[in-house]
Design a protein around this motif. Structure first.
Motif, PDB file in Angstrom:
ATOM      1  N   PHE A  46      -3.823 -23.249 -10.771  1.00  0.00           N
ATOM      2  CA  PHE A  46      -3.822 -24.707 -10.710  1.00  0.00           C
ATOM      3  C   PHE A  46      -5.275 -25.160 -10.787  1.00  0.00           C
ATOM      4  CE2 PHE A  46      -3.496 -28.588  -7.795  1.00  0.00           C
ATOM      5  CZ  PHE A  46      -3.127 -29.432  -8.833  1.00  0.00           C
ATOM      6  N   THR A  47      -5.600 -25.955 -11.815  1.00  0.00           N
ATOM      7  CA  THR A  47      -6.988 -26.370 -12.035  1.00  0.00           C
ATOM      8  C   THR A  47      -7.110 -27.872 -11.923  1.00  0.00           C
ATOM      9  OG1 THR A  47      -7.286 -24.510 -13.562  1.00  0.00           O
ATOM     10  CG2 THR A  47      -8.956 -26.241 -13.605  1.00  0.00           C
ATOM     11  N   LEU A  48      -8.060 -28.311 -11.104  1.00  0.00           N
ATOM     12  CA  LEU A  48      -8.319 -29.725 -10.856  1.00  0.00           C
ATOM     13  C   LEU A  48      -9.746 -30.070 -11.245  1.00  0.00           C
ATOM     14  CD1 LEU A  48      -6.748 -30.307  -7.325  1.00  0.00           C
ATOM     15  CD2 LEU A  48      -6.090 -31.498  -9.417  1.00  0.00           C
ATOM     16  N   ALA A  49      -9.965 -31.334 -11.579  1.00  0.00           N
ATOM     17  CA  ALA A  49     -11.321 -31.821 -11.852  1.00  0.00           C
ATOM     18  C   ALA A  49     -11.837 -32.603 -10.662  1.00  0.00           C
ATOM     19  CB  ALA A  49     -11.323 -32.714 -13.093  1.00  0.00           C
ATOM     20  N   THR A  50     -13.125 -32.478 -10.371  1.00  0.00           N
ATOM     21  CA  THR A  50     -13.795 -33.318  -9.378  1.00  0.00           C
ATOM     22  C   THR A  50     -14.984 -33.989 -10.071  1.00  0.00           C
ATOM     23  OG1 THR A  50     -15.240 -31.536  -8.604  1.00  0.00           O
ATOM     24  CG2 THR A  50     -13.132 -31.790  -7.485  1.00  0.00           C
ATOM     25  N   PRO A  51     -15.317 -35.225  -9.677  1.00  0.00           N
ATOM     26  CA  PRO A  51     -16.324 -35.977 -10.427  1.00  0.00           C
ATOM     27  C   PRO A  51     -17.760 -35.569 -10.163  1.00  0.00           C
ATOM     28  CG  PRO A  51     -15.519 -37.291  -8.606  1.00  0.00           C
ATOM     29  CD  PRO A  51     -14.682 -36.040  -8.631  1.00  0.00           C
ATOM     30  N   GLN A  52     -18.010 -34.820  -9.095  1.00  0.00           N
ATOM     31  CA  GLN A  52     -19.379 -34.429  -8.798  1.00  0.00           C
ATOM     32  C   GLN A  52     -19.384 -33.078  -8.099  1.00  0.00           C
ATOM     33  OE1 GLN A  52     -19.291 -37.942  -5.970  1.00  0.00           O
ATOM     34  NE2 GLN A  52     -21.020 -36.810  -5.165  1.00  0.00           N
ATOM     35  N   TRP A  53     -20.492 -32.385  -8.205  1.00  0.00           N
ATOM     36  CA  TRP A  53     -20.650 -31.082  -7.571  1.00  0.00           C
ATOM     37  C   TRP A  53     -21.085 -31.289  -6.130  1.00  0.00           C
ATOM     38  CZ3 TRP A  53     -19.346 -26.246  -7.754  1.00  0.00           C
ATOM     39  CH2 TRP A  53     -20.106 -25.267  -7.107  1.00  0.00           C
ATOM     40  N   ALA A  54     -20.264 -30.843  -5.213  1.00  0.00           N
ATOM     41  CA  ALA A  54     -20.604 -30.957  -3.797  1.00  0.00           C
ATOM     42  C   ALA A  54     -21.476 -29.776  -3.388  1.00  0.00           C
ATOM     43  CB  ALA A  54     -19.344 -30.996  -2.953  1.00  0.00           C
ATOM     44  N   THR A 246     -16.099 -29.362 -11.987  1.00  0.00           N
ATOM     45  CA  THR A 246     -16.846 -30.617 -11.967  1.00  0.00           C
ATOM     46  C   THR A 246     -16.886 -31.186 -13.384  1.00  0.00           C
ATOM     47  OG1 THR A 246     -18.209 -29.771 -10.159  1.00  0.00           O
ATOM     48  CG2 THR A 246     -19.028 -31.695 -11.333  1.00  0.00           C
ATOM     49  N   LEU A 247     -16.226 -32.334 -13.545  1.00  0.00           N
ATOM     50  CA  LEU A 247     -16.134 -32.971 -14.857  1.00  0.00           C
ATOM     51  C   LEU A 247     -16.234 -34.486 -14.698  1.00  0.00           C
ATOM     52  CD1 LEU A 247     -13.059 -30.995 -16.285  1.00  0.00           C
ATOM     53  CD2 LEU A 247     -15.431 -30.748 -17.053  1.00  0.00           C
ATOM     54  N   LEU A 248     -17.025 -35.126 -15.527  1.00  0.00           N
ATOM     55  CA  LEU A 248     -17.056 -36.578 -15.558  1.00  0.00           C
ATOM     56  C   LEU A 248     -15.714 -37.087 -16.094  1.00  0.00           C
ATOM     57  CD1 LEU A 248     -20.684 -37.243 -16.840  1.00  0.00           C
ATOM     58  CD2 LEU A 248     -19.828 -37.327 -14.496  1.00  0.00           C
ATOM     59  N   PRO A 249     -15.352 -38.346 -15.821  1.00  0.00           N
ATOM     60  CA  PRO A 249     -14.004 -38.827 -16.149  1.00  0.00           C
ATOM     61  C   PRO A 249     -13.561 -38.603 -17.590  1.00  0.00           C
ATOM     62  CG  PRO A 249     -15.101 -40.396 -14.715  1.00  0.00           C
ATOM     63  CD  PRO A 249     -16.118 -39.347 -15.063  1.00  0.00           C
ATOM     64  N   ASP A 250     -14.416 -38.909 -18.561  1.00  0.00           N
ATOM     65  CA  ASP A 250     -14.019 -38.726 -19.958  1.00  0.00           C
ATOM     66  C   ASP A 250     -13.773 -37.253 -20.275  1.00  0.00           C
ATOM     67  OD1 ASP A 250     -14.148 -41.412 -20.379  1.00  0.00           O
ATOM     68  OD2 ASP A 250     -16.089 -41.378 -21.424  1.00  0.00           O
ATOM     69  N   ALA A 251     -14.633 -36.397 -19.727  1.00  0.00           N
ATOM     70  CA  ALA A 251     -14.475 -34.961 -19.960  1.00  0.00           C
ATOM     71  C   ALA A 251     -13.217 -34.433 -19.284  1.00  0.00           C
ATOM     72  CB  ALA A 251     -15.706 -34.211 -19.453  1.00  0.00           C
ATOM     73  N   ALA A 252     -12.917 -34.964 -18.101  1.00  0.00           N
ATOM     74  CA  ALA A 252     -11.710 -34.539 -17.392  1.00  0.00           C
ATOM     75  C   ALA A 252     -10.463 -34.922 -18.181  1.00  0.00           C
ATOM     76  CB  ALA A 252     -11.671 -35.159 -15.996  1.00  0.00           C
ATOM     77  N   GLN A 253     -10.458 -36.133 -18.716  1.00  0.00           N
ATOM     78  CA  GLN A 253      -9.313 -36.571 -19.499  1.00  0.00           C
ATOM     79  C   GLN A 253      -9.119 -35.688 -20.730  1.00  0.00           C
ATOM     80  OE1 GLN A 253      -8.903 -40.379 -22.090  1.00  0.00           O
ATOM     81  NE2 GLN A 253      -8.354 -40.954 -20.005  1.00  0.00           N
ATOM     82  N   GLN A 254     -10.204 -35.378 -21.415  1.00  0.00           N
ATOM     83  CA  GLN A 254     -10.109 -34.527 -22.599  1.00  0.00           C
ATOM     84  C   GLN A 254      -9.660 -33.120 -22.223  1.00  0.00           C
ATOM     85  OE1 GLN A 254     -10.424 -35.826 -25.752  1.00  0.00           O
ATOM     86  NE2 GLN A 254      -9.450 -33.859 -26.223  1.00  0.00           N
ATOM     87  N   ALA A 255     -10.150 -32.641 -21.081  1.00  0.00           N
ATOM     88  CA  ALA A 255      -9.748 -31.310 -20.618  1.00  0.00           C
ATOM     89  C   ALA A 255      -8.251 -31.274 -20.327  1.00  0.00           C
ATOM     90  CB  ALA A 255     -10.547 -30.918 -19.379  1.00  0.00           C
ATOM     91  N   PHE A 256      -7.713 -32.365 -19.774  1.00  0.00           N
ATOM     92  CA  PHE A 256      -6.276 -32.419 -19.527  1.00  0.00           C
ATOM     93  C   PHE A 256      -5.505 -32.405 -20.843  1.00  0.00           C
ATOM     94  CE2 PHE A 256      -2.256 -34.639 -18.932  1.00  0.00           C
ATOM     95  CZ  PHE A 256      -1.721 -33.945 -17.856  1.00  0.00           C
ATOM     96  N   LEU A 257      -5.942 -33.223 -21.786  1.00  0.00           N
ATOM     97  CA  LEU A 257      -5.273 -33.280 -23.087  1.00  0.00           C
ATOM     98  C   LEU A 257      -5.340 -31.941 -23.805  1.00  0.00           C
ATOM     99  CD1 LEU A 257      -6.492 -36.806 -24.253  1.00  0.00           C
ATOM    100  CD2 LEU A 257      -4.171 -36.186 -23.534  1.00  0.00           C
ATOM    101  N   ASN A 258      -6.397 -31.163 -23.531  1.00  0.00           N
ATOM    102  CA  ASN A 258      -6.557 -29.837 -24.140  1.00  0.00           C
ATOM    103  C   ASN A 258      -5.818 -28.743 -23.375  1.00  0.00           C
ATOM    104  OD1 ASN A 258      -8.222 -31.003 -26.028  1.00  0.00           O
ATOM    105  ND2 ASN A 258     -10.131 -30.315 -25.058  1.00  0.00           N
ATOM    106  N   GLY A 259      -5.175 -29.119 -22.250  1.00  0.00           N
ATOM    107  CA  GLY A 259      -4.458 -28.127 -21.463  1.00  0.00           C
ATOM    108  C   GLY A 259      -5.330 -27.289 -20.555  1.00  0.00           C
ATOM    109  N   GLU A 260      -6.574 -27.747 -20.289  1.00  0.00           N
ATOM    110  CA  GLU A 260      -7.516 -26.957 -19.491  1.00  0.00           C
ATOM    111  C   GLU A 260      -7.424 -27.266 -18.003  1.00  0.00           C
ATOM    112  OE1 GLU A 260     -11.384 -27.683 -21.085  1.00  0.00           O
ATOM    113  OE2 GLU A 260     -10.693 -27.453 -23.158  1.00  0.00           O
ATOM    114  N   ILE A 261      -6.989 -28.457 -17.626  1.00  0.00           N
ATOM    115  CA  ILE A 261      -6.765 -28.799 -16.229  1.00  0.00           C
ATOM    116  C   ILE A 261      -5.344 -29.339 -16.102  1.00  0.00           C
ATOM    117  CG2 ILE A 261      -9.214 -29.245 -15.775  1.00  0.00           C
ATOM    118  CD1 ILE A 261      -8.615 -32.229 -15.807  1.00  0.00           C
ATOM    119  N   ASP A 262      -4.854 -29.428 -14.861  1.00  0.00           N
ATOM    120  CA  ASP A 262      -3.427 -29.681 -14.656  1.00  0.00           C
ATOM    121  C   ASP A 262      -3.092 -31.046 -14.073  1.00  0.00           C
ATOM    122  OD1 ASP A 262      -2.616 -27.065 -15.562  1.00  0.00           O
ATOM    123  OD2 ASP A 262      -3.557 -26.299 -13.731  1.00  0.00           O
TER     124      ASP A 262
END
Length: 554
Positions: A46-54, A246-262
């Motif tokens: 299960f892969t999630l995106a977060t907007p910043q590196w903690a 850690t992905l910025l919003p646009d990158a996270a959306q593209q990653a989801f569309l590419n099947g890279e995050i869930d």
């Protein structure tokens, strides 16, 4: 929790077809594709995106008060109570055999710990862990840089009970929301000194006791990977791996569309339009405690003057922002008139009038009276040779809607003679170097998951020395402080609600912020993902998340 993310939707929800506004989802509505574990296949990622590196993983430390830190900590540290969809707390049997108020004079809570519960260093959970957490958070020792002392500062004593698995917490003054304390519970050896508390959790989690353990923290790739802990004594997780990227919003959306995050946020019209028909996915919606606002810094600069804060409040047309933000969403997005209760939550009373009511003429009159002289249209006002100019700090993780809202606010304030400079800062610096340090005039972000009313106390209480707690703009007064603390100690729910509402009226009067809207939960998730989505007022338990047997996810 704090989600350091600018505006994602706003109020006055407009139906996608341009018709009448849709109603807000009923408070506590859950949409997680709930499934029993025996219907889920063993394994998967299960892969999630977060907007910043903690970098700080002690959630109770000032720099760690971030939503993604709370998520990661909940995987690997003891969660003593979990909230159901309606916000009712229930003891977690993996850690507690029972927990209850066993005396009212003074209020005493007795915890019976699960004897199987052990830290990764082999030691059982004990009263020593409770005592260390209380001493760090509740005794006023300013060497511990804490985010929120609420509740802990009412404790008189923590001690072992009848045996090594019994803990007694004795309160000096009553505390209604006692179940929110010690969740997560942190291990005494890793928090007992200021150095360990403040520095010992930087880029690491030194000791754990959860269904998962941290397998890696890759600072280069900016990913955190958790895997099941073989020492776990409870029901084994279904997943083989949970990854935070850690992905910025646009990158996270593209990653989801590419099947890279869930899973990915879909709570803006733009995002919803792109994601609602995405392949192998579905939209889950609901309602939670989720507040979007613009915080005003009263500690210095022009906003130290309450008149200027009032002028800002009156010059912002919240309804206009709402129409821009909510168009195209499938659920309603109401304006917020209360800082403590959500619009469809019992206890909600709208105290926004007059401070949250748009009145440009009144904003100008307030500034005139405060000595800020107009130089005509398009020019910032001046006083004592200084221009009325504010710095609106945004993270580079801010989505398109957040930037649009900031620019609209900039235009609105310009009409009152208030110049706004929008400054974008790196996403990984935004929290630690700007928000937490009060290094701004205005910032837009969210507080999330504050279902216990007393969770809001530290947002509005008076700072103590260098400790601002969660009151990043440092706007408060003795009256507000007193009302909040009295409410938190009032065991009668009806009377406590009255006191919280009196406090809310004072928050508006003080010009603490420009309250905007209750953000809806709209997320796109991979089909077949179970026990994840919008939990209502509840908690998501990632140990129960998994993939349905027929799904191809993970």
């Amino acid at each position: 929790m704090t989600a350091v993310l600018a505006g994602c939707t706003s109020s006055g929800g407009v139906h996608p077809d341009g018709g009448t506004p849709t109603k807000a989802v009923e408070y506590g509505t859950q949409d997680i594709n709930s499934r029993p574990l025996n219907q889920l296949r063993q394994g998967g990622t299960f892969t999630l995106a977060t907007p910043q590196w903690a970098t700080q993983y002690n959630f109770n430390q000032t720099d760690g008060a971030l939503d993604q830190v709370a998520q990661i900590d909940s995987l690997v540290e003891p969660v003593l109570f979990r909230l159901d969809a309606k916000g009712v707390p229930h003891a977690n049997p993996d850690y507690l055999a029972s927990a209850a108020v066993t005396s009212t004079a003074p209020q005493t809570v007795t915890y019976h710990l699960n004897p199987k519960a052990r830290w990764s260093d082999g030691k059982p959970l004990s009263a020593a862990d409770f005592a260390a957490q209380w001493r760090a958070l509740g005794t006023g020792d300013e060497r511990f840089h804490i985010a929120d002392p609420s509740g802990y500062d009412r404790i008189k004593d923590v001690r072992q009970g009848a045996d090594a698995h019994e803990v007694k917490v004795v309160f000096r003054t009553p505390y209604a929301d006692w179940q929110r304390l010690f969740t997560p519970l942190f291990p005494a050896p890793a928090i007992a000194t200021p150095e360990r508390f403040n520095r010992g959790w930087i880029n690491r989690i030194p000791i754990s006791a959860g269904p998962f353990k941290i397998a890696s923290m890759d600072r280069t790739a900016q990913t955190v990977t958790a895997v099941p802990d073989p020492r776990w004594w409870g029901t084994p997780p279904r997943l083989d791996k949970v990854i935070f990227r850690t992905l910025l919003p646009d990158a996270a959306q593209q990653a989801f569309l590419n099947g890279e995050i869930d899973a990915v946020n879909a709570a803006t019209a733009e995002d919803y339009a792109k994601l609602k028909d995405a392949k192998d996915s579905e939209i889950r919606t609901g309602s939670s405690w989720d507040d979007v606002h613009v915080s005003l810094n009263g500690a210095g600069g022009p906003l130290a003057d309450i008149d200027v804060r009032h002028a800002v409040q009156r010059a912002v047309n919240r309804e206009a922002l709402a129409k821009v933000a909510a168009e195209g969403l499938p659920i309603g997005v109401p304006l917020l008139g209360n800082h403590i209760f959500m619009t469809n939550q019992p206890g909600y009373v709208d105290h926004s009038s007059p401070w949250g009511t748009y009145d440009l003429k009144e904003a100008r009159r307030i500034l005139d009276r405060a000595g800020w002289k107009s130089r005509g249209a398009g020019e910032p006002r001046v006083k004592d040779g200084k221009e009325l100019r504010l710095r609106f700090v945004l993270s580079t993780a801010t989505n398109r809607l957040g930037l649009d809202l900031a620019q609209l606010i900039q235009q609105m304030l310009a009409q009152a003679g208030i110049a706004v400079d929008i400054t974008k800062v790196p996403a990984n610096d935004y929290a630690a170097k700007y928000l937490f340090q009060g290094n701004f005039d205005m910032v837009m972000f969210r507080f999330t998951g504050l279902t216990y009313p007393s969770s809001t106390v530290s947002i509005y209480q008076q700072p103590k020395g260098e400790q601002a707690f969660l009151n990043y703009g440092r706007v408060s007064d003795a009256k507000l402080d007193g009302l909040l603390k009295k409410a938190a100690g009032t065991l009668d729910r009806t009377r406590a609600t009255e006191l919280y509402n009196q406090a809310d009226a004072e928050i508006w009067r003080l010009g603490h912020d420009v309250e905007l809207y209750q953000r809806p939960q709209v997320i796109a998730v991979r089909k077949g993902l179970a026990n994840y989505g919008v939990p209502g007022l509840g908690d998501l338990d990632l140990a129960k998340v998994g993939w349905e047997r027929r799904s191809s996810g993970g």
